[in-house]
Design a protein around this motif. Structure first.
Motif, PDB file in Angstrom:
ATOM      1  N   PRO A 207       0.805  -1.239   0.000  1.00  0.00           N
ATOM      2  CA  PRO A 207       0.000   0.000   0.000  1.00  0.00           C
ATOM      3  C   PRO A 207       0.830   1.278   0.000  1.00  0.00           C
TER       4      PRO A 207
ATOM      5  N   ARG B 112      -2.345  -5.524  -0.946  1.00  0.00           N
ATOM      6  CA  ARG B 112      -1.201  -6.457  -0.915  1.00  0.00           C
ATOM      7  C   ARG B 112      -1.453  -7.632  -1.859  1.00  0.00           C
TER       8      ARG B 112
ATOM      9  N   ALA C 116      -4.736  -4.138   3.598  1.00  0.00           N
ATOM     10  CA  ALA C 116      -3.619  -3.304   4.072  1.00  0.00           C
ATOM     11  C   ALA C 116      -3.234  -3.625   5.513  1.00  0.00           C
TER      12      ALA C 116
ATOM     13  N   THR D 157       5.141   2.723   6.142  1.00  0.00           N
ATOM     14  CA  THR D 157       3.975   2.279   6.929  1.00  0.00           C
ATOM     15  C   THR D 157       4.423   1.027   7.700  1.00  0.00           C
ATOM     16  N   PRO D 158       3.795   0.770   8.853  1.00  0.00           N
ATOM     17  CA  PRO D 158       4.360  -0.267   9.732  1.00  0.00           C
ATOM     18  C   PRO D 158       4.333  -1.681   9.169  1.00  0.00           C
ATOM     19  N   VAL D 159       3.178  -2.118   8.680  1.00  0.00           N
ATOM     20  CA  VAL D 159       3.093  -3.511   8.206  1.00  0.00           C
ATOM     21  C   VAL D 159       4.008  -3.712   6.991  1.00  0.00           C
ATOM     22  N   CYS D 160       3.977  -2.754   6.068  1.00  0.00           N
ATOM     23  CA  CYS D 160       4.834  -2.868   4.872  1.00  0.00           C
ATOM     24  C   CYS D 160       6.303  -2.942   5.266  1.00  0.00           C
TER      25      CYS D 160
HETATM   26  C1  BEZ Z   1       0.820  -0.664   6.846  1.00  0.00           C
HETATM   27  O1  BEZ Z   1       1.607  -1.174   6.050  1.00  0.00           O
HETATM   28  O2  BEZ Z   1       1.024  -0.680   8.035  1.00  0.00           O
HETATM   29  C2  BEZ Z   1      -0.419  -0.013   6.347  1.00  0.00           C
HETATM   30  C3  BEZ Z   1      -0.480   0.497   5.065  1.00  0.00           C
HETATM   31  C4  BEZ Z   1      -1.629   1.125   4.632  1.00  0.00           C
HETATM   32  C5  BEZ Z   1      -2.725   1.235   5.463  1.00  0.00           C
HETATM   33  C6  BEZ Z   1      -2.657   0.680   6.753  1.00  0.00           C
HETATM   34  C7  BEZ Z   1      -1.507   0.071   7.186  1.00  0.00           C
END
Ligand code: BEZ
Length: 222
Positions: free
Chosen positions: A52, A136, A155, A56-59
């Protein structure tokens, strides 16, 4: 499919535009490792995936995990290519931060797709979302350029690198012969034989399931 059903299917499932068995659409683009062209990857496997947004945290956790497993993908002759709408300079700044903070260099290309031309061709953009971020999606593309598997995560849930490797192992194992990979299959475990579709086989089988459920050779351990 009527136009209305098709539109609804596409609204609900961003990955729906492309299907398993389709040739992955070719493109060329700028990336963190220079200009890339998808068709230049013919001859080896490729995992093309979207994220996304940079920073960003998860990415960030996904990129750290994938970079840490880069040699595992290499062993399987599989290249990685990431893509998001962020600019090349955003990608560079994010990779520098990842290197400084997590002590790992992301060396696979991250493509910039600010116009979404690639993201839309691959159904990576959720049409309902208010922003243009890609979801994703992950495309497993074989050495002939054919899409062999794809996944789509939201996301807020990160992908599993071990599952990406396992999927790749299973896809490569079934290419070695007319065999099937059962649930939770991992390299070294038995594969299943393709069922023989003949009534004689059904009636002559010893056990009730023997005509369709037969273990066969083991996939090689990675
Ligand atoms: C994430 O990678 O943390 C993330 C990216 C987009 C929206 C929400 C979280």
């Amino acid at each position: 499919m009527t136009e209305m059903i098709k539109a609804e299917a596409e609204r609900q499932a961003p990955c729906a535009g492309l299907r398993i068995g389709d040739v992955a659409p070719d493109f060329s683009a700028r990336s963190t490792t220079g200009d890339v062209r998808l068709s230049d990857y013919r001859g080896r496997w490729l995992i093309l995936f979207s994220h996304p947004a940079d920073f960003t945290p998860v990415c960030t956790t996904e990129f750290v995990a994938l970079a840490q497993s880069a040699s595992e993908f290499e062993q399987r002759d599989c290249a990685l290519m990431a893509l998001s709408v962020d600019s090349l300079f955003s990608h560079f700044a994010w990779l520098r931060l990842i290197r400084d903070r997590y002590d790992i260099e992301v060396r696979f290309p991250i493509v910039e797709d600010p116009t979404l031309v690639i993201g839309r061709a691959y159904g990576m953009v959720a049409p309902n979302d208010s922003d243009s971020a890609t979801v994703r999606t992950t495309f497993f593309i074989d050495a002939t350029g054919v899409i062999r598997a794809m996944t789509c995560y939201p996301a807020n849930v990160g992908r599993s690198t071990p599952e990406m490797l396992r999927t790749l192992d299973a896809l490569q194992a079934v290419d070695d012969g007319p065999v099937l990979a059962p649930a939770n299959w991992a390299p070294g475990e038995a594969l299943l034989a393709q069922p023989d579709a003949s009534l004689d086989t059904v009636f002559s089988a010893k056990g009730q399931t023997d005509w369709f459920m037969k273990e066969t050779k083991r996939g090689s351990r990675k």
